[in-house]
Design an enzyme around this catalytic site. Structure first.
Site, PDB file in Angstrom:
ATOM      1  CG  HIS A  94      -5.791   0.854  10.771  1.00  9.52           C
ATOM      2  ND1 HIS A  94      -6.380   0.392   9.616  1.00  9.52           N
ATOM      3  CD2 HIS A  94      -4.511   1.148  10.441  1.00  9.52           C
ATOM      4  CE1 HIS A  94      -5.487   0.400   8.639  1.00  9.52           C
ATOM      5  NE2 HIS A  94      -4.350   0.851   9.110  1.00  9.52           N
ATOM      6  NE  ARG A  96      -3.803   0.158   1.706  1.00  2.00           N
ATOM      7  CZ  ARG A  96      -4.741   0.775   2.404  1.00  2.00           C
ATOM      8  NH1 ARG A  96      -5.038   0.347   3.611  1.00  2.00           N
ATOM      9  NH2 ARG A  96      -5.395   1.813   1.909  1.00  2.00           N
ATOM     10  CB  CYS A 149     -11.167   2.075   5.781  1.00  2.00           C
ATOM     11  SG  CYS A 149     -11.424   1.170   7.272  1.00  2.00           S
ATOM     12  NE  ARG A 199      -1.029  -3.073   7.719  1.00  2.47           N
ATOM     13  CZ  ARG A 199      -2.105  -3.083   6.940  1.00  2.47           C
ATOM     14  NH1 ARG A 199      -2.584  -1.960   6.473  1.00  2.47           N
ATOM     15  NH2 ARG A 199      -2.682  -4.217   6.633  1.00  2.47           N
TER      16      ARG A 199
END
Ligand code: CIR
Length: 260
Positions: A164, A86, A251, A134
């Site tokens: 997240h 990503r 998201c 992340r």
């Protein structure tokens, strides 16, 4: 109040998005497109201008634009996603963000720092940031330094299990916070009115406030009731296909007040 929202059409490769729950099966592309269109309609009902970016087949997860930036009222921070597949999603976002922010207010998280927008939760002038698989310590250090320049406060929240920060905790304004799982007892969130989400509906802790309306994922009656009891108008949106690849309502968009 938000004036604008950016979304990106899911690509065909969305079926190959990163997932922690392969047992849910792969997303159905046509259904994902339909759900995405409905999501856009719901956002429009909240009085924002929606910019819809075309699908990009290079990046299976690119419909999850939230992870590419943090857009505040005083600056835009382009992230550096920690998932290797990503990392380059941000490149296509920069020219889009330049349409809404003056160049001197656009900042960048750079390697070895990593950060994904899903780890950042705005509560007034405070930004909570999850330290996750992340978003790393250096990413948080850079983010704090940048936001500090603009008069914002940054608070780090270590994550234990979830992908997240906003997978498990979301601020719905006026003091209301939806919390699930590992976030229920967190001291950092003690000042807020915390609404605990039962484990069976944990996915729906990811609701979004947009200009006094709240988008809630369809199929989670306890969360729907909790949000209605806060006094908000609820808009239900089915996100079943995005859930299969760990995606939720937040998201799928960047919600912000444009600076220009
Ligand atoms: C990923 O693992 O990166 C995507 N499959 C899901 C991203 C979800 N984004 C978010 O929570 N902000």
């Amino acid at each position: 109040m938000f004036t604008n929202v950016i979304v990106k059409t899911p690509c065909k490769a969305v079926t190959e998005g990163i997932t922690s729950a392969p047992e849910l099966g792969k997303p159905d592309y046509e259904k994902a497109l339909q759900q995405h269109r409905r999501y856009i309609e719901a956002l429009k009902q909240c009085g924002v201008t929606v910019t819809v970016l075309p699908a990009d087949e290079t990046f299976p997860d690119s419909c999850f634009v939230e992870d590419t930036a943090v857009l505040t009222e005083r600056c835009a921070v382009i992230s550096n996603p920690g998932a290797p597949t990503r990392a380059r999603e941000t490149e296509a976002m920069i020219p889009v963000i330049k349409q809404f922010y003056p160049e001197e207010c656009i900042e960048f998280i750079t390697a070895p720092g990593t950060m994904e927008g899903g780890d950042v939760m705005m509560v007034g002038d405070t930004f909570y940031i999850g330290r996750s698989a992340r978003t790393n310590a250096e990413g948080i250090r850079q983010f704090s330094e940048i936001l500090g320049k603009y008069g914002y406060q940054v608070v780090e929240v270590p994550l234990e299990k979830v992908l997240h920060l906003k997978t498990g905790v979301n601020y719905l304004e006026h003091g209301h916070m939806l919390v699930s799982g590992e976030f229920t007892g967190k001291e950092e969130f003690a000042p807020y009115h915390r609404h605990e989400i039962p484990e069976a509906e944990a996915y729906a802790a990811n609701c979004i406030w947009v200009n006094e309306k709240v988008l809630v994922p369809e199929g989670y009656p306890t969360v729907e009731r909790i949000v209605r009891e806060m006094g908000y108008e609820v808009i239900l949106v089915d996100t079943s296909e995005f859930r299969k690849i760990d995606g939720g309502l937040s998201c799928l968009s960047l919600r912000f007040k444009a600076m220009k």
